[in-house]
Motif scaffolding. Structure first.
Motif, PDB file in Angstrom:
ATOM      1  N   LEU A   1      -2.670  -6.803  -7.975  1.00  0.00           N
ATOM      2  CA  LEU A   1      -3.490  -5.593  -7.906  1.00  0.00           C
ATOM      3  C   LEU A   1      -3.761  -5.240  -6.454  1.00  0.00           C
ATOM      4  O   LEU A   1      -4.322  -6.028  -5.705  1.00  0.00           O
ATOM      5  CB  LEU A   1      -4.808  -5.815  -8.657  1.00  0.00           C
ATOM      6  CG  LEU A   1      -5.776  -4.638  -8.701  1.00  0.00           C
ATOM      7  CD1 LEU A   1      -5.150  -3.420  -9.373  1.00  0.00           C
ATOM      8  CD2 LEU A   1      -7.070  -5.045  -9.419  1.00  0.00           C
ATOM      9  N   ARG A   2      -3.369  -4.041  -6.076  1.00  0.00           N
ATOM     10  CA  ARG A   2      -3.600  -3.538  -4.715  1.00  0.00           C
ATOM     11  C   ARG A   2      -4.333  -2.196  -4.806  1.00  0.00           C
ATOM     12  O   ARG A   2      -3.802  -1.144  -4.503  1.00  0.00           O
ATOM     13  CB  ARG A   2      -2.265  -3.340  -3.992  1.00  0.00           C
ATOM     14  CG  ARG A   2      -1.488  -4.616  -3.745  1.00  0.00           C
ATOM     15  CD  ARG A   2      -2.060  -5.396  -2.577  1.00  0.00           C
ATOM     16  NE  ARG A   2      -1.213  -6.536  -2.234  1.00  0.00           N
ATOM     17  CZ  ARG A   2      -1.382  -7.757  -2.696  1.00  0.00           C
ATOM     18  NH1 ARG A   2      -2.388  -8.006  -3.519  1.00  0.00           N
ATOM     19  NH2 ARG A   2      -0.568  -8.735  -2.355  1.00  0.00           N
ATOM     20  N   GLY A   3      -5.558  -2.251  -5.272  1.00  0.00           N
ATOM     21  CA  GLY A   3      -6.331  -1.033  -5.431  1.00  0.00           C
ATOM     22  C   GLY A   3      -7.491  -1.282  -6.368  1.00  0.00           C
ATOM     23  O   GLY A   3      -7.646  -2.363  -6.939  1.00  0.00           O
ATOM     24  N   GLU A   4      -8.313  -0.261  -6.550  1.00  0.00           N
ATOM     25  CA  GLU A   4      -9.485  -0.364  -7.421  1.00  0.00           C
ATOM     26  C   GLU A   4      -9.146   0.120  -8.833  1.00  0.00           C
ATOM     27  O   GLU A   4      -8.394   1.088  -9.003  1.00  0.00           O
ATOM     28  CB  GLU A   4     -10.636   0.475  -6.856  1.00  0.00           C
ATOM     29  CG  GLU A   4     -11.151   0.001  -5.507  1.00  0.00           C
ATOM     30  CD  GLU A   4     -11.797  -1.368  -5.591  1.00  0.00           C
ATOM     31  OE1 GLU A   4     -12.421  -1.666  -6.631  1.00  0.00           O
ATOM     32  OE2 GLU A   4     -11.667  -2.142  -4.630  1.00  0.00           O
ATOM     33  N   LEU A   5      -9.707  -0.551  -9.811  1.00  0.00           N
ATOM     34  CA  LEU A   5      -9.557  -0.113 -11.201  1.00  0.00           C
ATOM     35  C   LEU A   5     -10.835   0.616 -11.616  1.00  0.00           C
ATOM     36  O   LEU A   5     -11.941   0.087 -11.421  1.00  0.00           O
ATOM     37  CB  LEU A   5      -9.318  -1.307 -12.127  1.00  0.00           C
ATOM     38  CG  LEU A   5      -7.995  -2.050 -11.903  1.00  0.00           C
ATOM     39  CD1 LEU A   5      -7.885  -3.227 -12.857  1.00  0.00           C
ATOM     40  CD2 LEU A   5      -6.808  -1.116 -12.070  1.00  0.00           C
ATOM     41  N   PRO A   6     -10.719   1.813 -12.191  1.00  0.00           N
ATOM     42  CA  PRO A   6     -11.914   2.602 -12.511  1.00  0.00           C
ATOM     43  C   PRO A   6     -12.647   2.077 -13.735  1.00  0.00           C
ATOM     44  O   PRO A   6     -12.079   1.376 -14.578  1.00  0.00           O
ATOM     45  CB  PRO A   6     -11.334   3.995 -12.791  1.00  0.00           C
ATOM     46  CG  PRO A   6      -9.960   3.715 -13.313  1.00  0.00           C
ATOM     47  CD  PRO A   6      -9.471   2.520 -12.537  1.00  0.00           C
TER      48      PRO A   6
END
Length: 294
Positions: free
Chosen positions: A98-103
């Motif tokens: 994972l390279r980012g935010e999960l909403p």
């Protein structure tokens, strides 16, 4: 029952109960009995009839027809997946980074919407929960990179026909279209009106290991059937009624004597006399609905 057969039956029964992994040789057979000829066992035929009689018109069958039970993959791949062997290996090993935010989920519930116009409201799965159902690998070797997600929709086959369901759309690095994961969990399965075959009482019936796919016209189903290393493989017979389709798995060419205790599995495609529609697809061994395996 020969000791080797009894041992393998016990192992396969435990597999059916816990959903464990097995080694596979995925050859496909056409027809209600596959391509291997055999004479259906009278005990197996009687068991299939017992299961059908117990389910047809039962409260369990009515509950099944009111619920949401996927009969198809709840994960849909991006278009043109995969770019190379490493990406395919990463997906099969569930290796994601994972390279980012999960909403957060924008609302508490989501709706299953069937083509018939019926709908069902169920709790909406958070993006993080959905991600964790596909990203279970140990990150060793090749991996796929998720850079974000948003809530959308996907269409899949269910026990009540095609349905549109909320889905988390995960953006994968290097792919133009997302990986989709259904954002609703299946309804709780009803209590079966018939008990499974008692351990050690049948040398012919075997538990199925899950539904692979339902044909687009609903006139055939492909299931995963298990067998041992010292036989000619599995066959699957079918009993169709107005309310159910009962599948009876067995093996042919079983041999006595020393044999490795590994489990093998094969895809078997079973043709039906008429579309499955909302009839309950049942396993004669367990007396339960055959659930889809991702």
């Amino acid at each position: 029952m020969p000791a080797r057969t009894a041992q393998l039956l016990l192992v396969l029964t435990l597999f059916a109960a816990v959903g464990g992994a097995v080694t596979g040789c995925d050859s496909e057979q056409e027809g209600g009995r596959g391509t291997r000829s055999h004479t259906p066992d009278p005990v197996a035929k009687a068991r299939a009839r017992q299961v059908a009689d117990a389910w047809d018109g039962s409260e369990a069958a009515r509950a099944w027809r009111k619920g949401y039970y996927p009969m198809d993959e709840t994960v849909q791949l991006p278009e043109h997946a995969f770019h190379d062997g490493d990406d395919k290996q990463a997906y099969e090993a569930q290796n994601f980074v994972l390279r980012g935010e999960l909403p957060a989920a924008p609302r508490k519930n989501g709706q299953v919407k069937w083509e018939s116009g019926a709908s069902l409201t169920l709790p909406l799965m958070e993006a993080r929960q959905a991600y964790e159902t596909v990203a279970r690998g140990g990150h060793d070797g090749p991996h796929l990179t998720v850079t974000g997600a948003k809530l959308g929709e996907m269409t899949l086959a269910t026990s009540r026909g095609p349905a549109t369901v909320p889905a988390w759309l995960f953006t994968l690095d290097g792919y133009d279209t997302p990986l989709k994961r259904a954002a609703l969990r299946p309804s709780k399965a009803p209590t079966p009106p018939v008990a499974p075959v008692a351990e050690g009482t049948s040398a012919t019936l075997w538990p199925l290991q899950g539904l692979v796919e339902t044909a687009g016209d609903s006139r055939s189903v492909t299931v995963m059937a298990g067998h041992g290393a010292c036989d000619d493989g599995p066959v699957v017979d079918v009993l169709e009624t107005g309310g159910s389709v009962v599948l009876s798995a067995s093996i042919v060419g079983a041999k006595d004597g020393p044999c490795t205790r590994q489990m093998l599995r094969e895809k078997v495609t079973v043709k039906l006399d008429r579309p499955l529609d909302d009839r309950v697809l049942l396993d004669a061994f367990t007396g339960r609905p055959v659930r889809h395996v991702n």
